[in-house]
Design a protein around this motif. Structure first.
Motif, short mmCIF file in Angstrom:
data_model
loop_
_atom_site.label_atom_id
_atom_site.label_comp_id
_atom_site.label_asym_id
_atom_site.label_seq_id
_atom_site.Cartn_x
_atom_site.Cartn_y
_atom_site.Cartn_z
N GLU A 36 0.92 -1.15 -0.09
CA GLU A 36 0.16 0.16 0.11
C GLU A 36 0.95 1.44 0.13
O GLU A 36 0.71 2.34 -0.76
CB GLU A 36 -0.93 -0.01 1.37
CG GLU A 36 -2.15 -1.03 1.10
CD GLU A 36 -2.99 -0.74 2.15
OE1 GLU A 36 -3.91 0.03 2.33
OE2 GLU A 36 -2.74 -1.42 3.50
N TYR A 37 1.99 1.31 0.81
CA TYR A 37 2.94 2.44 1.04
C TYR A 37 3.66 2.76 -0.26
O TYR A 37 3.47 3.72 -0.92
CB TYR A 37 3.84 2.15 2.14
CG TYR A 37 4.44 3.51 2.38
CD1 TYR A 37 3.96 4.25 3.47
CD2 TYR A 37 5.66 3.64 1.89
CE1 TYR A 37 4.96 5.35 3.69
CE2 TYR A 37 6.76 4.71 2.03
CZ TYR A 37 6.13 5.75 3.10
OH TYR A 37 6.82 6.74 3.20
N GLU A 38 4.09 1.69 -0.83
CA GLU A 38 4.82 1.79 -2.12
C GLU A 38 3.90 2.22 -3.28
O GLU A 38 4.40 2.70 -4.17
CB GLU A 38 5.67 0.55 -2.19
CG GLU A 38 6.74 0.43 -1.34
CD GLU A 38 7.63 -0.61 -1.32
OE1 GLU A 38 7.61 -1.28 -2.53
OE2 GLU A 38 8.71 -0.93 -0.64
N GLU A 184 14.88 -2.31 6.85
CA GLU A 184 15.25 -1.52 5.74
C GLU A 184 16.93 -1.85 5.41
O GLU A 184 17.22 -2.29 4.29
CB GLU A 184 14.81 -0.12 5.30
CG GLU A 184 13.43 0.00 5.36
CD GLU A 184 13.11 1.40 5.12
OE1 GLU A 184 12.64 1.78 4.13
OE2 GLU A 184 12.94 1.85 6.20
N PRO A 185 17.61 -1.72 6.33
CA PRO A 185 19.18 -1.65 6.07
C PRO A 185 19.44 -3.15 5.70
O PRO A 185 20.43 -3.30 4.87
CB PRO A 185 19.95 -1.50 7.46
CG PRO A 185 19.14 -0.60 8.07
CD PRO A 185 17.41 -1.07 7.69
N LEU A 186 18.84 -4.26 6.23
CA LEU A 186 19.06 -5.63 5.89
C LEU A 186 18.57 -5.63 4.32
O LEU A 186 19.65 -6.38 3.58
CB LEU A 186 18.21 -6.76 6.47
CG LEU A 186 18.52 -6.84 8.06
CD1 LEU A 186 17.89 -7.94 8.58
CD2 LEU A 186 20.33 -6.93 8.04
N ALA A 210 10.00 -4.07 2.22
CA ALA A 210 9.91 -2.68 2.03
C ALA A 210 11.23 -2.38 1.19
O ALA A 210 12.20 -2.80 1.49
CB ALA A 210 10.09 -1.94 3.39
N THR A 211 11.13 -1.78 0.01
CA THR A 211 12.07 -1.90 -0.79
C THR A 211 12.55 -0.36 -1.46
O THR A 211 13.72 -0.29 -2.27
CB THR A 211 11.59 -2.42 -2.35
OG1 THR A 211 10.51 -1.99 -2.88
CG2 THR A 211 11.42 -4.16 -1.78
N LEU A 212 11.86 0.70 -0.94
CA LEU A 212 11.97 1.91 -1.61
C LEU A 212 13.53 2.35 -1.26
O LEU A 212 14.09 3.02 -2.13
CB LEU A 212 10.99 3.06 -0.98
CG LEU A 212 9.70 2.79 -1.53
CD1 LEU A 212 8.86 3.97 -0.95
CD2 LEU A 212 9.59 3.10 -3.01
N SER A 213 13.93 2.01 -0.18
CA SER A 213 15.20 2.68 0.37
C SER A 213 16.34 1.84 -0.38
O SER A 213 17.44 2.31 -0.98
CB SER A 213 15.39 2.14 1.75
OG SER A 213 16.85 2.39 2.08
N ASN A 229 6.68 -4.94 -6.35
CA ASN A 229 5.86 -3.83 -6.15
C ASN A 229 5.75 -2.78 -7.44
O ASN A 229 4.88 -2.37 -8.00
CB ASN A 229 5.99 -3.26 -4.90
CG ASN A 229 5.44 -4.09 -4.03
OD1 ASN A 229 4.79 -5.10 -4.07
ND2 ASN A 229 5.77 -3.84 -2.36
N LEU A 230 7.05 -2.58 -7.77
CA LEU A 230 7.24 -1.72 -9.02
C LEU A 230 6.75 -2.19 -10.16
O LEU A 230 6.15 -1.58 -10.95
CB LEU A 230 8.75 -1.47 -9.16
CG LEU A 230 9.40 -0.67 -10.20
CD1 LEU A 230 8.62 0.77 -10.11
CD2 LEU A 230 10.87 -0.45 -10.22
N ALA A 231 6.93 -3.41 -10.30
CA ALA A 231 6.49 -4.25 -11.68
C ALA A 231 4.77 -4.12 -11.57
O ALA A 231 4.29 -3.81 -12.75
CB ALA A 231 7.10 -5.68 -11.62
#
Length: 262
Positions: A36-38, A184-186, A210-213, A229-231
């Motif tokens: 949802e966020y992305e 996210e750092p992982l 979560a992939t934005l970072s 999610n981008l795809a």
């Protein structure tokens, strides 16, 4: 037979408040907030995603995942939008595809698209279309799944004719869900390692990750970096007939969604 959604057609959208480019449906597993966020970052401004929750039943993890693609449940979730004029709808769950396999997956979505005018997308279909447009059948995989589902993921893509160059495994999170709570750092570190090794493309699977970072930190990678999610968001924009929906536009350094990256 269920009546198809009235809104899933190719009629041009009206200029609704906040939604001047119209609406799309987004069907997600019940706790998956990352998608949802992305989606709000990836989708073009004014193309508003409306979320429906997918529930599951099952004795173990694989049975529960398979239940997300129960035809009647997906049809009921789509029907819950009522007369909302959706231009497209997307089912955001890739692990279920890996568990149930290509044949069963295609049958479920064939039936849905017969009812809803061919406007229902799903994650693995979107990823396959994206790699086809990129002209590659090879990628390095970044996976947040347990070993068994990662193995099913590899098998799925190999049956679709892909070669997996290398797998970067992300350790599970420790919160309410092992994927949704991965720090996210992982993910950033795993994607950086994948980019360093890849000679073709990098695919980050898992719609709840979560992939934005990670996408932001690898914007200058020498290979395409594609998340699940981008795809799916790209596919929804394409089904809706929005301008600028070529994958080249979406992966360019000037793509509008990059303004939302950390």
């Amino acid at each position: 037979m269920m009546a198809p959604l009235k809104g899933l057609d190719i009629a041009p959208p009206q200029a609704y408040p906040y939604a001047r480019r119209g609406f799309c449906g987004l069907l997600v597993p019940y706790g998956n907030y990352a998608m949802e966020y992305e989606a709000r970052a990836f989708l073009p401004e004014g193309f508003v995603p409306l979320t429906a929750r997918l529930s599951e039943d099952g004795e173990d993890l694989e049975a529960r995942l398979a239940n997300y693609f129960d035809f009647q449940k997906l049809a009921a979730a789509l029907k819950s939008y009522g007369s909302t004029p959706l231009l497209a709808a997307g089912v955001a769950c890739s692990s279920t595809s890996y568990i149930i396999g290509i044949e069963r997956e295609l049958e479920v979505f064939r039936r849905l698209n017969e009812l809803w005018n061919g406007r229902v997308a799903w994650t693995t279909e979107a990823v396959d279309l994206a790699f086809t447009e990129l002209g590659t059948r090879r990628f390095t995989l970044v996976s947040p799944y347990p070993a068994g589902i990662t193995a099913a993921c590899i098998g799925y893509w190999e049956r679709r004719g892909y070669s997996i160059e290398h797998v970067e495994q992300i350790e599970p999170g420790t919160g309410f869900h092992p994927i949704y709570t991965i720090p996210e750092p992982l993910t950033d570190q795993a994607v950086a390692r994948a980019v360093a090794r890849s000679r073709s493309a990098v695919f980050i699977t898992g719609t709840g990750l979560a992939t934005l970072s990670a996408l932001g930190q690898n914007r200058d990678a020498g290979v395409p970096v594609l998340s699940a999610n981008l795809a799916l968001c790209w596919r929804l924009a394409m089904l809706a007939g929005l301008p600028g929906s070529s994958l080249t536009d979406w992966l360019s350094q000037s793509a509008p969604w990059r303004r939302h990256l950390p």
